[in-house]
Motif scaffolding. Structure first.
Motif, mmCIF file in Angstrom:
data_model
loop_
_atom_site.group_PDB
_atom_site.id
_atom_site.type_symbol
_atom_site.label_atom_id
_atom_site.label_comp_id
_atom_site.label_asym_id
_atom_site.label_seq_id
_atom_site.Cartn_x
_atom_site.Cartn_y
_atom_site.Cartn_z
ATOM 1 N N LEU A 66 -0.939 8.321 2.265
ATOM 2 C CA LEU A 66 0.377 7.911 2.657
ATOM 3 C C LEU A 66 0.716 7.694 4.250
ATOM 4 C CD1 LEU A 66 2.993 8.400 -0.124
ATOM 5 C CD2 LEU A 66 1.867 6.217 0.524
ATOM 6 N N PRO A 67 0.311 8.636 4.993
ATOM 7 C CA PRO A 67 0.772 8.484 6.403
ATOM 8 C C PRO A 67 -0.167 7.435 7.082
ATOM 9 C CG PRO A 67 0.525 10.747 5.901
ATOM 10 C CD PRO A 67 0.171 10.168 4.686
ATOM 11 N N PHE A 68 -1.809 7.361 6.471
ATOM 12 C CA PHE A 68 -2.391 6.252 7.012
ATOM 13 C C PHE A 68 -2.043 4.968 6.746
ATOM 14 C CE2 PHE A 68 -5.582 9.849 7.540
ATOM 15 C CZ PHE A 68 -6.283 9.529 8.951
ATOM 16 N N ALA A 69 -1.503 4.906 5.480
ATOM 17 C CA ALA A 69 -0.948 3.633 5.012
ATOM 18 C C ALA A 69 0.196 3.145 5.903
ATOM 19 C CB ALA A 69 -0.727 3.644 3.447
ATOM 20 N N MET B 185 0.933 -1.159 0.017
ATOM 21 C CA MET B 185 0.071 -0.207 0.047
ATOM 22 C C MET B 185 0.822 1.076 0.024
ATOM 23 S SD MET B 185 -3.377 0.691 2.437
ATOM 24 C CE MET B 185 -4.320 -0.581 1.863
ATOM 25 N N VAL B 186 1.863 1.210 0.941
ATOM 26 C CA VAL B 186 2.868 2.455 0.873
ATOM 27 C C VAL B 186 3.762 2.496 -0.364
ATOM 28 C CG1 VAL B 186 4.893 3.172 2.031
ATOM 29 C CG2 VAL B 186 3.081 2.252 3.483
ATOM 30 N N THR B 187 3.985 1.560 -0.923
ATOM 31 C CA THR B 187 4.876 1.603 -2.249
ATOM 32 C C THR B 187 3.903 2.034 -3.473
ATOM 33 O OG1 THR B 187 6.053 -0.418 -1.642
ATOM 34 C CG2 THR B 187 6.293 0.336 -3.903
ATOM 35 N N VAL B 188 2.779 1.256 -3.652
ATOM 36 C CA VAL B 188 1.895 1.660 -4.673
ATOM 37 C C VAL B 188 1.319 3.020 -4.486
ATOM 38 C CG1 VAL B 188 -0.440 1.233 -5.552
ATOM 39 C CG2 VAL B 188 1.036 -0.532 -5.113
ATOM 40 N N GLY B 189 1.092 3.537 -3.136
ATOM 41 C CA GLY B 189 0.582 4.849 -3.124
ATOM 42 C C GLY B 189 1.632 6.051 -3.557
ATOM 43 N N THR B 190 2.800 5.743 -3.098
ATOM 44 C CA THR B 190 3.702 6.741 -3.709
ATOM 45 C C THR B 190 4.112 6.613 -5.025
ATOM 46 O OG1 THR B 190 5.087 6.257 -1.542
ATOM 47 C CG2 THR B 190 6.226 7.239 -3.397
ATOM 48 N N LEU B 191 4.062 5.679 -5.848
ATOM 49 C CA LEU B 191 4.068 5.462 -7.270
ATOM 50 C C LEU B 191 2.943 6.232 -7.986
ATOM 51 C CD1 LEU B 191 5.753 1.730 -7.628
ATOM 52 C CD2 LEU B 191 6.966 4.058 -7.763
ATOM 53 N N PHE B 192 1.826 5.923 -7.529
ATOM 54 C CA PHE B 192 0.580 6.648 -7.859
ATOM 55 C C PHE B 192 0.698 8.079 -7.926
ATOM 56 C CE2 PHE B 192 -4.326 6.459 -7.267
ATOM 57 C CZ PHE B 192 -4.429 6.551 -9.034
#
Length: 424
Positions: free
Chosen positions: A185-188, A84-91
């Protein structure tokens, strides 16, 4: 952050549901209901034809769909929090890239990134996360999570229209990129835990004295919940019936949503009416998803798939005669009912049928089919309109698919591992 253990009044799984719902909400920039607001901007600014943009969108979505099965495997391997953190950043970075599009090739890459990371991954990861935390209350938990999807579908068309008209389409993309980094991202990063056992808990949050002794073991699972590997699941007829069932709504809905502004314009309805219908669909879908979540804990899930396809047949027939605001409102309301059923049923059926241990790999194949279905949705609508100057012929042909879906859904009964005897 302090977590409450067994005996506490608060079950942390509900915090997980909130974060998962937030993730579903922020899948918005990759969803067609959001992208539809940008299509005419690209056509007007760059002089591309509707067929070109539709073709690029479909090709990019197709490529993204083929990769989604690997995303499911990565979820099983690395866990939902890391993914979730990785995908959120890339998104977020993909949103910034889309704000810089200036050629058809950049558009193709931008579409690919947001469909893979947004429509696909940001929908798959939250669904597999909630499935880990709930069994008996899974339907209700999914219905709460799905509120994020409907709020997203209601807000994004209106927000994008406002952002584009007030500033420009480039600013709209940057706005959502910043929102992903600052809000999601902070929540994830700080809030997600992969499964209840990681915190000394069990699914659903309730545990009796005997189960406390095995709190960290597999014995906490419901004995009726069989855990299937992907290989085992693919050996059942039910798996393939479900694959077909899941692809059809994605194809139909994406085709309609992608071209909804053009469809309404061809029927002398304004862009504001089209945006309102998209939002109405989301608003009506909210109470319907709550009802569906309650009912899916009590009735066979494939019954809901049958209902979805029957309603889709009505929708396609109604869309052909949507020539005034009242019919458009009726269309939006019925569309919301279908989506309320769909957004719960298509997510919950995988863990209900095949368990939660390998849900990433199994649901990853399902999400691949959703993305592939959505890849083929816009293309025939775009080419059909360019060829016939009308959407009616395409809508008539599209009726065939939900009709087939009714048959597949009826046959998609919950499997048992006894079916696998003699298959090896």
């Amino acid at each position: 952050m302090t977590f409450k253990k067994i005996g506490s009044n608060f079950y942390y799984g509900w915090m997980i549901v909130f974060i998962a719902g937030l993730g579903i909400f922020f899948s918005g920039p990759g969803q067609t209901y959001s992208n539809s607001a940008f299509i005419d901007q690209y056509i007007n600014d760059f002089g591309w034809s509707r067929s070109q943009v539709s073709g690029v969108y479909s090709a990019a979505t197709l490529c993204a769909g083929l990769i989604m099965m690997f995303v499911g495997r990565f979820i099983d391997r690395f866990g939902q929090r890391t993914m979730m953190v990785t995908v959120g950043t890339l998104f977020a970075l993909a949103c910034f890239f889309n704000s810089m599009v200036s050629s058809i090739w950049m558009l193709a890459i931008g579409f690919f990134l947001i469909r893979l990371l947004g429509q696909g991954s940001m929908s798959l990861i939250p669904s597999t996360l909630v499935a880990q935390w709930f069994i008996k209350k899974r339907g209700f938990a999914f219905s709460i999570m799905t509120l994020g999807s409907f709020i997203s579908a209601a807000l994004f068309p209106i927000m994008n229209t406002w952002l584009i008209q007030t500033w420009d389409w480039q600013f709209a993309w940057r706005f959502w990129g910043v929102a992903l980094l600052v809000i999601f991202l902070p929540f994830a990063l700080f809030g997600v835990r992969n499964k209840p056992e990681d915190m000394g808990l069990v699914p659903d949050g309730k545990v009796d004295a005997k189960k406390k002794k095995s709190i960290l073991g597999a014995a906490t699972a419901d004995p009726a919940q069989e855990d299937w590997t992907l290989r085992e699941a693919t050996k059942t007829k039910t798996f393939w019936f479900l694959i077909a069932c899941i692809g059809i709504p994605a194809m139909v809905n994406t085709g309609i949503t992608f071209h909804i502004f053009s469809i309404f314009d061809s029927q002398a309805l304004s862009l504001e009416v089209a945006a309102t219908v998209l939002s109405l669909m989301a608003v009506v879908g909210i109470p319907m998803s709550l009802l569906a979540g309650y009912l899916t804990d009590r009735l066979p899930t494939n019954y809901f798939l049958i209902a979805i396809f029957l309603i889709e047949i009505i929708l396609l027939l109604l869309l052909m005669v949507t020539t005034n605001v009242m019919i458009a409102i009726l269309f939006g309301a019925i569309w919301g009912i279908a989506n309320g059923l769909e957004r719960i049923s298509l997510k919950i059926i995988w863990p209900n049928y095949f368990g939660r241990k390998y849900i990433g790999s199994i649901n990853g194949i399902g999400t691949t089919m959703i993305v592939l279905g959505s890849a083929f949705g816009p293309l025939p609508f775009g080419y059909g309109f360019d060829l016939f100057q009308s959407y009616t012929p395409v809508l008539l042909v599209t009726l065939l698919f939900p009709a087939l879906g009714v048959v597949f859904a009826f046959l998609a009964k919950k499997p048992s591992k006894s079916e696998l005897k003699g298959s090896y």
